[in-house]
Design a protein around this motif. Structure first.
Motif, PDB file in Angstrom:
ATOM      1  N   TYR A  25       0.661  -1.087   0.013  1.00 50.82           N
ATOM      2  CA  TYR A  25      -0.211   0.026  -0.137  1.00 50.82           C
ATOM      3  C   TYR A  25       0.705   1.181  -0.069  1.00 50.82           C
ATOM      4  N   ARG A  26       0.242   2.555  -0.122  1.00 54.31           N
ATOM      5  CA  ARG A  26       0.908   3.701  -0.085  1.00 54.31           C
ATOM      6  C   ARG A  26       0.207   4.603   0.697  1.00 54.31           C
ATOM      7  N   ILE A  28      -1.362   8.015   1.222  1.00 55.69           N
ATOM      8  CA  ILE A  28      -2.023   8.903   0.722  1.00 55.69           C
ATOM      9  C   ILE A  28      -1.379  10.343   0.481  1.00 55.69           C
ATOM     10  N   GLU A  29      -0.650  10.566   1.681  1.00 60.62           N
ATOM     11  CA  GLU A  29      -0.151  12.097   1.936  1.00 60.62           C
ATOM     12  C   GLU A  29       1.196  12.161   1.413  1.00 60.62           C
ATOM     13  N   CYS A  30       2.136  11.120   1.946  1.00 62.80           N
ATOM     14  CA  CYS A  30       3.600  11.397   1.454  1.00 62.80           C
ATOM     15  C   CYS A  30       4.009  10.495   0.290  1.00 62.80           C
ATOM     16  N   ASN A  31       3.167   9.469   0.095  1.00 60.55           N
ATOM     17  CA  ASN A  31       3.543   8.405  -1.212  1.00 60.55           C
ATOM     18  C   ASN A  31       4.437   7.303  -0.612  1.00 60.55           C
ATOM     19  N   ARG A  32       4.564   7.209   0.670  1.00 58.00           N
ATOM     20  CA  ARG A  32       5.630   6.381   1.193  1.00 58.00           C
ATOM     21  C   ARG A  32       4.840   4.855   1.276  1.00 58.00           C
ATOM     22  N   GLU A  33       5.781   3.875   1.133  1.00 56.36           N
ATOM     23  CA  GLU A  33       5.046   2.600   1.212  1.00 56.36           C
ATOM     24  C   GLU A  33       4.776   2.146   2.521  1.00 56.36           C
ATOM     25  N   ALA A  34       3.554   1.248   2.774  1.00 58.31           N
ATOM     26  CA  ALA A  34       3.171   1.099   3.807  1.00 58.31           C
ATOM     27  C   ALA A  34       2.521  -0.595   3.928  1.00 58.31           C
ATOM     28  N   ARG A  35       2.444  -1.277   5.084  1.00 58.02           N
ATOM     29  CA  ARG A  35       2.410  -2.643   5.052  1.00 58.02           C
ATOM     30  C   ARG A  35       0.789  -3.029   5.197  1.00 58.02           C
ATOM     31  N   GLU A  36       0.208  -1.975   5.925  1.00 55.30           N
ATOM     32  CA  GLU A  36      -1.050  -2.167   6.158  1.00 55.30           C
ATOM     33  C   GLU A  36      -1.982  -0.850   6.169  1.00 55.30           C
ATOM     34  N   LEU A  37      -3.173  -0.786   5.879  1.00 56.02           N
ATOM     35  CA  LEU A  37      -3.809   0.400   5.965  1.00 56.02           C
ATOM     36  C   LEU A  37      -4.520   0.652   7.477  1.00 56.02           C
ATOM     37  N   TYR A  38      -5.117  -0.683   8.016  1.00 56.77           N
ATOM     38  CA  TYR A  38      -5.497  -0.614   9.413  1.00 56.77           C
ATOM     39  C   TYR A  38      -5.220  -1.841  10.037  1.00 56.77           C
ATOM     40  N   ARG A  39      -5.557  -1.934  11.268  1.00 52.38           N
ATOM     41  CA  ARG A  39      -5.349  -3.101  12.131  1.00 52.38           C
ATOM     42  C   ARG A  39      -6.605  -3.472  12.667  1.00 52.38           C
ATOM     43  N   ASP A  40      -6.962  -4.510  12.538  1.00 53.44           N
ATOM     44  CA  ASP A  40      -8.322  -5.244  12.917  1.00 53.44           C
ATOM     45  C   ASP A  40      -8.175  -5.923  14.412  1.00 53.44           C
ATOM     46  N   ILE A  48      -7.139   2.929  12.169  1.00 54.81           N
ATOM     47  CA  ILE A  48      -6.360   3.258  11.182  1.00 54.81           C
ATOM     48  C   ILE A  48      -4.758   3.521  11.156  1.00 54.81           C
ATOM     49  N   THR A  49      -3.857   2.721  10.401  1.00 59.65           N
ATOM     50  CA  THR A  49      -2.398   2.827  10.627  1.00 59.65           C
ATOM     51  C   THR A  49      -2.094   4.286  10.356  1.00 59.65           C
ATOM     52  N   ILE A  50      -0.946   4.664  11.193  1.00 68.07           N
ATOM     53  CA  ILE A  50      -0.331   6.036  11.027  1.00 68.07           C
ATOM     54  C   ILE A  50       0.917   6.066  10.220  1.00 68.07           C
ATOM     55  N   CYS A  51       1.274   6.716   9.458  1.00 65.13           N
ATOM     56  CA  CYS A  51       2.166   6.647   8.552  1.00 65.13           C
ATOM     57  C   CYS A  51       3.756   7.049   9.359  1.00 65.13           C
ATOM     58  N   LYS A  52       4.845   6.112   9.154  1.00 64.03           N
ATOM     59  CA  LYS A  52       5.779   6.453  10.060  1.00 64.03           C
ATOM     60  C   LYS A  52       6.642   7.637   9.408  1.00 64.03           C
ATOM     61  N   ALA A  80      -6.611  11.337  -3.330  1.00 62.35           N
ATOM     62  CA  ALA A  80      -7.730  10.382  -4.005  1.00 62.35           C
ATOM     63  C   ALA A  80      -7.310   9.465  -4.918  1.00 62.35           C
ATOM     64  N   TYR A  81      -6.305  10.252  -5.802  1.00 67.23           N
ATOM     65  CA  TYR A  81      -5.736   9.065  -6.869  1.00 67.23           C
ATOM     66  C   TYR A  81      -5.029   8.028  -6.207  1.00 67.23           C
ATOM     67  N   ARG A  82      -4.147   8.364  -5.005  1.00 62.82           N
ATOM     68  CA  ARG A  82      -3.421   7.376  -4.428  1.00 62.82           C
ATOM     69  C   ARG A  82      -4.002   6.436  -3.985  1.00 62.82           C
ATOM     70  N   HIS A  83      -5.228   6.734  -3.162  1.00 65.42           N
ATOM     71  CA  HIS A  83      -6.311   5.885  -2.622  1.00 65.42           C
ATOM     72  C   HIS A  83      -6.747   4.844  -3.802  1.00 65.42           C
ATOM     73  N   ILE A  84      -7.116   5.433  -4.962  1.00 65.92           N
ATOM     74  CA  ILE A  84      -7.838   4.387  -6.060  1.00 65.92           C
ATOM     75  C   ILE A  84      -6.631   3.670  -6.453  1.00 65.92           C
ATOM     76  N   LEU A  85      -5.456   4.126  -6.853  1.00 71.92           N
ATOM     77  CA  LEU A  85      -4.433   3.453  -7.694  1.00 71.92           C
ATOM     78  C   LEU A  85      -3.750   2.374  -6.875  1.00 71.92           C
ATOM     79  N   PHE A  86      -3.509   2.876  -5.588  1.00 75.84           N
ATOM     80  CA  PHE A  86      -2.666   1.984  -4.850  1.00 75.84           C
ATOM     81  C   PHE A  86      -3.132   1.001  -3.652  1.00 75.84           C
ATOM     82  N   ASN A  87      -4.352   1.716  -3.173  1.00 78.54           N
ATOM     83  CA  ASN A  87      -4.906   1.223  -1.895  1.00 78.54           C
ATOM     84  C   ASN A  87      -6.217   0.396  -2.196  1.00 78.54           C
ATOM     85  N   THR A  88      -6.909   0.073  -3.428  1.00 81.94           N
ATOM     86  CA  THR A  88      -7.743  -0.466  -3.684  1.00 81.94           C
ATOM     87  C   THR A  88      -7.763  -1.403  -4.831  1.00 81.94           C
ATOM     88  N   LYS A  89      -8.428  -2.284  -5.096  1.00 82.58           N
ATOM     89  CA  LYS A  89      -8.210  -3.198  -6.206  1.00 82.58           C
ATOM     90  C   LYS A  89      -9.351  -3.053  -7.234  1.00 82.58           C
TER      91      LYS A  89
END
Length: 264
Positions: A25-26, A28-40, A48-52, A80-89
């Motif tokens: 994942y990415r 959406i603010e700084c375009n850095r890679e992330a392993r997860e979007l949220y923790r269940d 929601i996961t906080i970007c390091k 919004a573009y990062r969310h659609i392109l990187f964080n959804t399928k």
């Protein structure tokens, strides 16, 4: 933090072993890679996961309704573009491209039929009109292909400047196809704006190019200057193809050409 509305296909859940999972994942603010979007957590409690890197939520849009995301995409917001392109399928780029080409072919066919006065028998007229539509679809496809080739050629030449690692051109193609959704407005422009059709079509063209510009910038994480030059390169090659078709005396009805006012 509990999540509210959901946007499109639900992204993969964060799990306890996410530390060993690859970054898919990415932020959406700084375009850095992330392993997860949220923790269940237990009992359906999601956080929601906080970007390091930027210390902001990796993707705030997973709480938003799809309508909100669509509005932000129409406003060409990079998040919004990062969310659609990187964080959804979302996997509708092929169907969306086909439908946009059909809309553009219909518009050109409509202009062609409106300008032609044919006295041939009805059967011949119907046959000619059908093949005119197929011809417009083929020409629209060739022009869009030329536009994409121009963009990819420029980015390939400037590749050392675009990214530290090899750019993902397949993802870029998907982004360009998805960001061309503005062409769907061609049909309403024809139906509802008869007196102002030329102006509406030019505004739609500008909107599509702006969306393509934002898609390039977000996908490759490059500056605005290179994104603009890439779009201009694609537009130049597309215009060259239109000029070639016109020299061949083909009535292409392209949106690169100047639209003539039509009396409806």
């Amino acid at each position: 933090m509990g999540t509210g509305g959901r946007s499109g296909p639900r992204p993969g859940k964060g799990v306890a072993g996410a530390a060993s999972a690859p970054c898919q994942y990415r932020c959406i603010e700084c375009n850095r890679e992330a392993r997860e979007l949220y923790r269940d957590y237990s009992h359906g409690v999601l956080k929601i996961t906080i970007c390091k890197s930027c210390q902001k939520p990796v993707d705030k849009y997973i709480e938003c309704d799809p309508v909100i995301i669509l509005i932000n995409a129409i406003l060409c917001k990079a998040q919004a573009y990062r969310h659609i392109l990187f964080n959804t399928k979302i996997n509708i780029h092929g169907k969306l491209c086909m439908f946009c080409l059909l809309c553009e072919a219909y518009l050109r066919w409509w202009q062609l039929q409106d300008s032609n006065q044919n006295t041939a028998p009805d059967d011949l007229i119907r046959y000619a009109k059908e093949w005119d539509f197929y011809r417009m679809f083929a020409i629209a496809s060739l022009e869009q292909t030329a536009f994409f080739i121009g963009i990819f050629t420029f980015l390939w030449v400037e590749r050392p400047m675009t990214a530290k690692k090899k750019p993902n051109f397949f993802l870029l193609l998907k982004a360009l196809l998805l960001s061309s959704y503005g062409k769907l407005l061609l049909i309403p422009a024809v139906i509802w704006e008869h007196d102002y059709t030329p102006l509406c079509l030019k505004l739609i063209k500008v909107f599509v190019l702006t969306s393509n510009f934002q898609a390039i910038r977000v996908t490759l994480n490059i500056n605005r200057k290179l994104s603009l030059l890439a779009v201009l390169s694609g537009l130049l090659l597309e215009s060259t193809m239109v000029y070639f078709f016109q020299r061949m005396e083909w009535d292409v009805g392209s949106d690169c050409a100047i639209y003539k006012s039509q009396d409806v």
